[in-house]
Design a protein around this motif. Structure first.
Motif, PDB file in Angstrom:
ATOM      1  N   SER A  14      54.981  45.669  40.564  1.00 18.54           N
ATOM      2  CA  SER A  14      53.934  45.546  41.579  1.00 18.54           C
ATOM      3  C   SER A  14      52.575  45.357  40.931  1.00 18.54           C
ATOM      4  N   SER A  15      52.334  46.100  39.842  1.00 15.42           N
ATOM      5  CA  SER A  15      51.052  45.991  39.145  1.00 15.42           C
ATOM      6  C   SER A  15      50.861  44.599  38.573  1.00 15.42           C
ATOM      7  N   ILE A  16      51.960  44.038  38.027  1.00 18.64           N
ATOM      8  CA  ILE A  16      51.876  42.684  37.483  1.00 18.64           C
ATOM      9  C   ILE A  16      51.555  41.688  38.589  1.00 18.64           C
ATOM     10  N   ALA A  17      52.232  41.846  39.742  1.00 19.94           N
ATOM     11  CA  ALA A  17      51.999  40.926  40.866  1.00 19.94           C
ATOM     12  C   ALA A  17      50.570  40.995  41.340  1.00 19.94           C
ATOM     13  N   ILE A  18      50.051  42.259  41.441  1.00 25.35           N
ATOM     14  CA  ILE A  18      48.669  42.422  41.878  1.00 25.35           C
ATOM     15  C   ILE A  18      47.711  41.797  40.880  1.00 25.35           C
ATOM     16  N   ALA A  19      47.979  42.021  39.581  1.00 24.31           N
ATOM     17  CA  ALA A  19      47.110  41.462  38.544  1.00 24.31           C
ATOM     18  C   ALA A  19      47.093  39.945  38.604  1.00 24.31           C
ATOM     19  N   GLN A  20      48.288  39.350  38.842  1.00 21.31           N
ATOM     20  CA  GLN A  20      48.343  37.893  38.924  1.00 21.31           C
ATOM     21  C   GLN A  20      47.537  37.402  40.126  1.00 21.31           C
ATOM     22  N   LYS A  21      47.650  38.114  41.232  1.00 22.48           N
ATOM     23  CA  LYS A  21      46.897  37.724  42.424  1.00 22.48           C
ATOM     24  C   LYS A  21      45.401  37.840  42.181  1.00 22.48           C
ATOM     25  N   LYS A  22      44.977  38.917  41.500  1.00 25.30           N
ATOM     26  CA  LYS A  22      43.551  39.116  41.215  1.00 25.30           C
ATOM     27  C   LYS A  22      43.022  38.023  40.308  1.00 25.30           C
ATOM     28  N   THR A  23      43.799  37.671  39.289  1.00 24.88           N
ATOM     29  CA  THR A  23      43.359  36.658  38.338  1.00 24.88           C
ATOM     30  C   THR A  23      43.192  35.313  39.028  1.00 24.88           C
ATOM     31  N   ASP A  24      43.972  35.090  40.081  1.00 23.43           N
ATOM     32  CA  ASP A  24      43.902  33.824  40.800  1.00 23.43           C
ATOM     33  C   ASP A  24      42.603  33.678  41.578  1.00 23.43           C
ATOM     34  N   ARG A  25      41.969  34.802  41.928  1.00 27.01           N
ATOM     35  CA  ARG A  25      40.715  34.785  42.683  1.00 27.01           C
ATOM     36  C   ARG A  25      39.751  35.777  42.039  1.00 27.01           C
ATOM     37  N   PRO A  26      39.008  35.339  41.053  1.00 25.56           N
ATOM     38  CA  PRO A  26      38.152  36.277  40.307  1.00 25.56           C
ATOM     39  C   PRO A  26      36.956  36.743  41.125  1.00 25.56           C
ATOM     40  N   ASN A  27      36.479  37.927  40.785  1.00 21.36           N
ATOM     41  CA  ASN A  27      35.179  38.355  41.302  1.00 21.36           C
ATOM     42  C   ASN A  27      34.105  37.446  40.719  1.00 21.36           C
ATOM     43  N   ILE A  28      32.996  37.329  41.437  1.00 19.48           N
ATOM     44  CA  ILE A  28      31.890  36.481  40.993  1.00 19.48           C
ATOM     45  C   ILE A  28      30.608  37.304  40.996  1.00 19.48           C
ATOM     46  N   VAL A  29      29.952  37.356  39.854  1.00 15.74           N
ATOM     47  CA  VAL A  29      28.655  38.012  39.740  1.00 15.74           C
ATOM     48  C   VAL A  29      27.646  36.951  39.306  1.00 15.74           C
ATOM     49  N   PHE A  30      26.660  36.714  40.150  1.00 17.05           N
ATOM     50  CA  PHE A  30      25.632  35.702  39.860  1.00 17.05           C
ATOM     51  C   PHE A  30      24.282  36.405  39.794  1.00 17.05           C
ATOM     52  N   ILE A  31      23.698  36.441  38.602  1.00 18.25           N
ATOM     53  CA  ILE A  31      22.428  37.127  38.367  1.00 18.25           C
ATOM     54  C   ILE A  31      21.350  36.090  38.094  1.00 18.25           C
ATOM     55  N   MET A  32      20.248  36.166  38.823  1.00 17.73           N
ATOM     56  CA  MET A  32      19.164  35.199  38.649  1.00 17.73           C
ATOM     57  C   MET A  32      17.841  35.917  38.421  1.00 17.73           C
ATOM     58  N   ALA A  33      17.248  35.695  37.269  1.00 15.78           N
ATOM     59  CA  ALA A  33      15.929  36.243  36.964  1.00 15.78           C
ATOM     60  C   ALA A  33      14.865  35.483  37.730  1.00 15.78           C
ATOM     61  N   ASP A  34      13.681  36.064  37.790  1.00 15.66           N
ATOM     62  CA  ASP A  34      12.563  35.479  38.526  1.00 15.66           C
ATOM     63  C   ASP A  34      11.462  35.088  37.537  1.00 15.66           C
ATOM     64  N   ASN A 202      33.603  47.846  46.527  1.00 15.27           N
ATOM     65  CA  ASN A 202      34.448  46.661  46.751  1.00 15.27           C
ATOM     66  C   ASN A 202      35.358  46.361  45.570  1.00 15.27           C
ATOM     67  N   LYS A 203      35.641  47.373  44.783  1.00 11.58           N
ATOM     68  CA  LYS A 203      36.436  47.175  43.569  1.00 11.58           C
ATOM     69  C   LYS A 203      37.886  46.778  43.845  1.00 11.58           C
ATOM     70  N   ASP A 204      38.360  47.007  45.062  1.00 13.34           N
ATOM     71  CA  ASP A 204      39.753  46.724  45.382  1.00 13.34           C
ATOM     72  C   ASP A 204      39.948  45.392  46.098  1.00 13.34           C
TER      73      ASP A 204
END
Length: 472
Positions: A14-34, A202-204
């Protein structure tokens, strides 16, 4: 097989399946300085200011050397980023202020990158400066795809680091001290806390974290803590010795020259430290290996509030600053970290701009195609497949203040039109391969190329009622 063993095997699979699913849709962090200059990071040649966390991201990811902001000032650059359209098309093309608070909002019909990701199932949060519509307009963060927003809704308010209030979604959050530096609350710290909380909450699930930090925008201000002291002590010592870090011999003059320099440097290092905190949070939650991190700046280095970009070489030797369409005004640092996808320590000469971000992140997140974009996905570049990378025919910018400016880059050629509103603009033509600092204007000696590029400018610019540029 015994039940405990069966349970362990089931859990492992199950952990492998979840990991594969997570890798397929990565989190996105976009940081923009001013208002961070192209040369304000160590990874781009900075010699005075310490930016160890961003330098590490560049070392472990991909550094883009030929990437551009939406334009050379705040709101339209952010509009280009959010909508995937250059400033000849994007709805917001200037810092048009509204009373009592806010700027010209994005219209109801406008699609943003956050809306695409939200529809695709991503949790979406923005923490920092918005500037594209107040809470009661179609352009508010909540109406443009963000589940949560915390920070400055109005960019005019963001000129103060100890503001009277911030916004949490639709709620005005009153701050202590009534905007007084000595008694107030330092907004970047409050905003950073909320950004880190968003990751925890939102870590999950897949999430899009947008961090348009206000650092190091003017005013020059911040706590007298370790970030400031490391430069204040250094610059004060140099001032005593009478070299270029401060006025010669006398400390009374230190406050007028070295103190603003120390403050600016501390603001950049503070921003860098906050990037490090976000990376550490992702690592602690075992999310770093499934997160793409992007860092950039909204335009070139500023000169307000005592800032001294020449002293720090903030434009990395390029001509121009914020509000210019020269390279120093629009060229931006751009770093992408994506473990297992982006090869560490790589650099790219891909000629790109903010309007490429929307199609790129949409592809990364499998969020479908946008309604419209001027951008190209640079996913092939990220994955080390340059032969599959589509290239722009041209990049286009416009700036609506100071008489109006337009610029286009096609290959190595760049044309800038100054005083556009006069009806008789002044043309400047540069070959960036031979003249990257834009010192040799070839407009009079290569009239044919000027006319070719002016035709592109005429095609790229679509006049709009809210931000007229060339119409009488």
């Amino acid at each position: 097989m015994k039940k405990p063993a069966l349970f362990a095997l089931f859990f492992a699979l199950s952990s492998i399946a979840i990991a594969q699913k997570k890798t397929d849709r990565p989190n996105i962090v976009f940081i923009m300085a001013d208002d961070l200059g192209y040369g304000d990071l160590g990874a781009y040649g900075q010699q005075i200011i310490e930016t160890k966390h961003l330098d590490a991201l560049a070392k472990e990811g991909m550094r883009f050397d030929n990437f551009y902001a939406g334009t050379s000032v705040c709101a339209p650059s952010r509009s280009a980023l959010m909508t995937g359209q250059h400033t000849g098309h994007t709805p917001v093309r200037g810092n048009k202020e509204l009373e009592p608070e806010g700027q010209q909002p994005l219209a109801d019909s406008v699609q943003t990158i956050a809306m695409l990701l939200q529809k695709a199932g991503y949790a979406t949060g923005a923490f920092g400066k918005w500037g594209l519509g107040m809470v009661d307009t179609y352009g508010s963060p909540r109406n443009k795809g963000f589940d949560e927003f915390y920070g400055y809704n109005c960019q005019r308010q963001s000129h103060r680091y100890y503001p009277t209030h911030l916004w949490h979604n639709q709620e005005r959050i009153e701050l202590e001290g009534n905007g007084l530096l000595a008694k107030g609350q330092y907004a970047p710290e409050l905003i950073q806390e909320k950004a880190l909380e968003f990751i925890d909450n939102n870590k999950d699930k897949p999430f899009f974290l947008y961090v348009p930090t206000v650092l190091p925008h003017a005013e020059l201000s911040g706590p007298d803590d370790q970030y400031y002291e490391q430069y204040a002590n250094k610059f004060e010592e140099k001032a005593h010795k009478g070299n270029d870090y401060g006025p010669k011999a006398t400390i009374p003059g230190y406050a007028s020259v070295a103190k603003p320099r120390a403050t600016y440097a501390s603001m950049v290092s503070r921003m860098d430290a906050q990037v490090g905190q976000i990376v550490a949070k992702l690592k602690d939650l075992n999310l770093l290996d499934n997160t793409i991190i992007v860092f950039t700046s909204d335009n070139g280095a500023h000169r307000e509030g005592g800032a001294d970009p020449d002293f720090f070489n903030s434009s990395a030797g390029l001509r121009g600053y914020k509000r210019d369409l020269y390279e120093g005004g629009v060229k931006t640092p751009f770093i992408v970290y994506w473990q297992g996808k982006v090869a560490p320590g790589t650099t790219s000469n891909y000629l790109g701009a903010f309007w490429d971000v929307l199609p790129t992140l949409a592809e990364v997140a499998k969020a479908g195609k946008p309604q419209y974009t001027d951008g190209l996905s640079f996913v092939p570049t990220l994955l080390g497949k340059p032969k599959k990378q589509k290239q722009h025919d041209y990049l286009y910018w416009e700036f609506h203040e100071d008489g109006g400016r337009q610029a286009v880059r096609q290959g190595d050629w760049k044309l800038i039109l100054q005083k556009v509103r006069s009806g008789n603009p002044v043309a400047e033509l540069y070959n960036l391969k031979l003249d990257p600092k834009e010192q040799n204007n070839l407009a009079t000696s290569n009239v044919k190329k000027v006319e070719e590029l002016r035709e592109i400018i005429a095609k790229a610019h679509v006049e709009t009622r809210d931000f007229p540029l060339v119409s009488k």
